[in-house]
Write a protein that holds these residues in place. Structure first.
Motif, short mmCIF file in Angstrom:
data_model
loop_
_atom_site.label_atom_id
_atom_site.label_comp_id
_atom_site.label_asym_id
_atom_site.label_seq_id
_atom_site.Cartn_x
_atom_site.Cartn_y
_atom_site.Cartn_z
N TYR A 186 27.98 1.89 25.70
CA TYR A 186 27.51 3.16 26.23
C TYR A 186 27.05 4.13 25.14
O TYR A 186 26.89 5.32 25.40
N ARG A 187 26.86 3.61 23.90
CA ARG A 187 26.59 4.47 22.76
C ARG A 187 25.40 5.41 22.94
O ARG A 187 25.50 6.59 22.58
N PRO A 188 24.25 4.96 23.49
CA PRO A 188 23.12 5.89 23.63
C PRO A 188 23.47 7.14 24.45
O PRO A 188 22.95 8.22 24.16
N TYR A 189 24.35 6.98 25.44
CA TYR A 189 24.70 8.12 26.29
C TYR A 189 25.81 8.96 25.65
O TYR A 189 25.82 10.19 25.78
N ILE A 190 26.74 8.31 24.98
CA ILE A 190 27.83 9.03 24.32
C ILE A 190 27.29 9.90 23.20
O ILE A 190 27.79 11.00 22.95
N GLU A 191 26.24 9.44 22.52
CA GLU A 191 25.64 10.25 21.46
C GLU A 191 25.03 11.53 22.02
O GLU A 191 24.99 12.56 21.34
N GLN A 192 24.57 11.47 23.26
CA GLN A 192 24.03 12.68 23.90
C GLN A 192 25.14 13.54 24.47
O GLN A 192 25.06 14.78 24.41
N ALA A 193 26.17 12.91 25.02
CA ALA A 193 27.25 13.63 25.70
C ALA A 193 28.58 13.02 25.29
O ALA A 193 29.06 12.08 25.92
N PRO A 194 29.21 13.53 24.22
CA PRO A 194 30.47 12.97 23.74
C PRO A 194 31.58 13.04 24.79
O PRO A 194 31.56 13.90 25.69
N ILE A 195 32.55 12.13 24.66
CA ILE A 195 33.67 12.07 25.59
C ILE A 195 34.90 12.70 24.95
O ILE A 195 35.24 12.40 23.80
N TYR A 196 35.58 13.54 25.70
CA TYR A 196 36.88 14.09 25.30
C TYR A 196 37.89 13.64 26.34
O TYR A 196 37.63 13.71 27.55
#
Length: 628
Positions: free
Chosen positions: A178-188
C-alpha cells in the motif's frame, strides 16, 4: 456541508461537557439526515475522545478550526475530522483525518487487489478500501472540484488515525503493498498520539477561526484543469469511442441541453431509448468527457458495477489516471444530495434503477433522486433489458418524476446497431424464438452472423476460447442457475458450474472488471457482470430456468440459484398473486437470455441444458441456414 464546526477551544470544551455527540446529531438532523445506528454513535464517542487527547495537550492554537463530517462533492461520503489554520509561512492548511475503529486481529491484507483490505465491518469480515487510499481519494476529489481549494490556495494534508489498531499488527496496513497511498496519507495507530499531535503542530502554527473550513465548505464546484487535461485525449485516442449517425445526434443534443440549463436555470430531462448494441454507453461516456471539458461537473451513473468499471478502465487506457475514479458512481449515491446540486448526471442502463438506494433501505426512488440532484439528466434506457424483480426503470417512471420536479422532457432514439453485426433483424429473431413477441423475422434475418448450437458446454467454451485468441474480446456467459458459493468466489480453482464433465467457475470476485480481466476467458459470467457490455463473440449457456414443452417456451423460476437475487421474493408472490408472479418471472427470465444472446457483435454460440430447448433452437437455426 459541515455537520459540526468550532474552534479547537470550543471542541475541547464540548468534549469535556459531553456535548459533542448531541451537537453532531443536531447537525445531521438539520440536514435531514439520520446519524445512524447506536453503534455508529458509540464509534463517534470513542473516536472523539482520542482526538480530544491529541489536541488537548498540543500547541495547536486555540482558535484553529475544527470540523466534523464535511460532505465531499459528487459523493454521499463525508470526511471524519478536519483541523484548519496557517503554517509558519502563512500558507492556508487543512489537515484531513480519516478515523477508523479497526482492530489489528480482524484486519488482513488483500494482495490480489489494488488498495483493498479486509476487516470487520457490518457484522462480518468485508473488503474495503485501505484507510490511506480512502483519505487520499477524498483529498483528490476536493482538489479536483473545489475552486476555493485550488485558487486560494488551501494545502490539504491527509492521514488516517486507527486509534484501536494494535502495534503488533502495524505491518498488516503499513506495508509496501500500500506504499503509494501511505506516502500520500500516513497511518497513525494506537500509541501514535504524540506523533499525530506533532504533525498537527507542524502544519497549524496560526489559528484561522474556521476561515479555511468555511471557504472550503462554500467553494463552488468546477472540474480542475488537470482533470480536463486527463480526459481531453482519452476518447479521441480510442476508436471504440467514435460516434456515428444517431449517436452523434444524441450526443450533440445532450450537450446543448446542458448548456441551456446552465444559461436559463430550467431543469431538463432527456430520455434516450436504445436497444442492444446501439452504443448507449459509448454516447454516455462521450457526453461525460465533453461536459467536463466545458467546465461543467458531470458524473456517469449506473446501478451495475460492471459497465462503470469496464468503461472507466477503457477510458483510462494505459494512463491509469486515478483522477477519473470519482466521475463514475452508483445509482444510490444521491439519497442525500440537495436539489440541483450538479449541472449534469448521465444515467446509463436506466432500466436497472431501483426504488431503495442502499442495502439499508434508505432512499425513496433512484430515478427521482437522480433527477432531483442535477439540473440536466439524461437516461439511457432499454425496457426489454429489465432483469431484476426490483428494476423499476421505464420511460413512464422517468417522465412521471421529471414532471413532478419541474423538468422539461425530451425523448430521442438510438438507431445504429453495433451488436449482432448491425442487424435489428437478429434481435427481432431472438424475440420471436424466445416468444417474447411475434415478429416478421420468424424465419430468419439477412446478415452475416455466426449463430450456432453446440452439443456440449465443453465444445462451446473451446470455440469461444479460440475466438478470443483471434478477436478483440469473446466470453462465455450463462443463466444464473448455479450457486455462487461464498467460500470459492475468489478461488480460481473452485468450480461452481457443473454440467456432466464440464466444470467452470463463475466470474471471480476481485477488483478487476470480469469482462476484461486477465483469465476471465476461463470463467463464466452472469447477467450482472456483462449487462451494458459487448463482446465480439458470446457463448451462452442456457440453464434449466428456460425450457421448451409442447411448442411453448416456458420458464422455471425454481431453477434459479438461491444466490441470485434477481427473483428474490417471487415465491411469496406466487402464493399471494400467482398470475402477477408468473408474468414477472417470465418477463425477467426471458429478458435475461435475450440480453445475453444479443451481446455478441459477430456471433452467438448456444448450449441448452434442456434437451427439448436444445433441439428447438437447433431447428430454428437450421431454418435460417437453409433460407439464406
Amino acid at each position: 456541508m459541515l455537520v459540526y464546526e468550532n474552534t479547537k477551544a470550543g471542541f475541547l470544551d464540548g468534549a469535556l461537557e459531553a456535548q459533542l455527540v448531541p451537537k453532531i446529531k443536531q447537525g445531521y438532523q438539520s440536514q435531514g439526515v439520520g446519524m445512524g445506528s447506536p453503534g455508529e454513535v458509540r464509534s463517534w464517542k470513542n473516536s472523539l475522545q482520542y482526538m480530544h487527547s491529541v489536541l488537548s495537550g498540543s500547541s495547536v492554537p486555540s482558535d484553529a478550526g475544527v470540523a466534523i463530517e464535511l460532505k465531499i462533492p459528487l459523493t454521499s461520503k463525508r470526511i471524519d475530522f478536519l483541523v484548519s489554520g496557517y503554517d509558519a509561512a502563512d500558507s492556508a492548511n487543512v489537515v484531513i483525518i480519516e478515523l477508523k475503529q479497526w482492530e489489528g486481529d480482524s484486519t488482513e491484507r488483500v494482495e490480489t487487489q489494488d488498495g483493498i483490505v479486509k476487516t470487520a465491518l457490518g457484522g462480518g469480515i468485508r473488503e474495503t478500501p485501505h484507510p490511506s487510499y480512502q483519505a487520499a481519494s477524498y483529498a483528490q476529489l476536493l482538489s479536483d472540484f473545489n475552486i476555493t481549494i485550488r485558487e486560494k490556495p488551501i494545502e490539504l494534508h491527509i492521514l488516517a488515525y486507527l486509534h484501536n489498531f494494535e502495534a503488533q499488527h502495524r505491518e498488516t496496513l503499513d506495508n509496501d503493498l500500500y506504499r503509494p497511498y501511505i506516502e500520500q496519507a500516513p497511518i497513525y495507530i494506537r500509541g501514535d498520539a504524540k506523533k499525530l499531535r506533532a504533525f498537527l503542530e507542524s502544519q497549524i502554527d496560526v489559528g484561522d477561526d474556521r476561515e479555511n473550513l468555511y471557504a472550503m465548505n462554500e467553494g463552488k464546484i468546477r472540474p480542475a484543469k488537470s482533470l480536463q487535461n486527463s480526459l481531453l485525449e482519452m476518447p479521441e485516442e480510442r476508436d471504440e469511442f467514435t460516434l456515428i449517425d444517431s449517436q452523434k445526434v444524441v450526443f450533440e443534443r445532450a450537450v446543448e441541453l446542458t448548456r441551456r440549463c446552465r444559461r436559463d436555470g430550467q431543469k431538463r430531462t432527456l430520455i434516450v431509448d436504445g436497444g442492444p448494441g446501439t452504443g448507449k454507453t459509448v454516447v454516455a461516456i462521450n457526453i461525460l468527457a465533453e461536459l467536463i471539458q466545458n467546465d461543467m461537473v458531470a458524473q456517469y451513473v449506473s446501478k451495475n458495477r460492471a459497465p462503470r468499471e469496464v468503461y472507466k478502465e477503457k477510458l483510462r487506457g494505459d494512463k491509469l489516471v486515478k483522477e477519473i475514479e470519482h466521475l463514475f458512481t452508483g445509482a444510490g449515491s444521491f439519497v442525500e444530495t440537495e436539489s440541483n446540486t450538479l449541472p449534469a448526471l448521465i444515467a446509463d442502463e436506466a432500466h436497472r434503477l431501483n426504488e431503495e438506494s442502499t442495502f439499508f433501505g434508505r432512499g425513496e426512488n433512484q430515478i427521482m433522486e437522480i433527477i432531483n440532484a442535477a439540473k440536466f439528466n439524461v437516461f439511457f434506457i432499454d425496457e426489454s433489458q429489465r432483469v431484476h424483480i426490483d428494476d423499476i426503470g421505464s420511460k413512464d417512471e422517468i417522465e412521471k418524476h421529471a414532471t413532478e420536479l419541474g423538468a422539461e422532457i425530451e425523448e430521442s432514439t438510438l438507431e445504429s446497431q453495433f451488436h449482432c453485426n448491425g442487424s435489428k433483424g437478429y434481435i427481432a429473431w431472438v424475440d420471436d424464438v424466445l416468444q417474447i413477441r411475434h415478429t416478421a423475422n420468424a424465419d430468419g434475418f439477412d446478415l452475416d452472423f455466426d449463430l450456432r448450437v453446440f452439443d456440449s458446454p465443453e465444445a462451446l467454451h473451446a470455440a469461444i476460447e479460440a475466438k478470443n485468441e483471434q478477436t478483440r474480446l469473446s466470453r462465455v456467459v450463462a443463466g444464473y442457475c448455479w450457486e455462487w458459493e461464498k467460500d470459492g468466489r475468489a478461488d480460481p480453482d473452485a468450480t461452481d458450474i457443473e454440467i456432466g464433465d464440464y466444470e467452470r467457475s463463475w466470474n471471480l470476485d476481485d477488483s478487476d472488471p470480469w469482462a476484461i480481466a486477465e483469465g476471465s476467458i476461463d470463467e463464466v459470467g452472469c447477467i450482472h457482470t456483462c449487462q451494458g457490455l459487448e463482446f465480439d463473440y458470446v457463448g451462452v449457456i442456457i440453464g434449466d430456468d428456460l425450457k421448451y414443452r409442447d411448442g411453448e417456451i416456458i420458464v422455471d423460476h425454481e431453477a434459479r440459484a438461491s444466490t441470485d437475487r434477481s427473483l428474490f421474493g417471487i415465491k411469496k408472490m406466487f402464493d399471494e398473486e400467482p398470475e402477477k408472479a408468473a408474468e414477472i418471472a417470465e418477463e425477467l427470465i426471458k429478458n435475461t437470455y435475450r440480453t445475453l444472446m444479443t451481446h455478441g457483435m459477430n456471433g452467438c454460440y448456444l448450449y441448452c441444458c434442456d434437451d427439448e430447448l436444445q433441439e428447438y433452437l437447433g431447428t430454428r437455426i437450421e431454418t435460417i441456414s437453409t433460407t439464406h
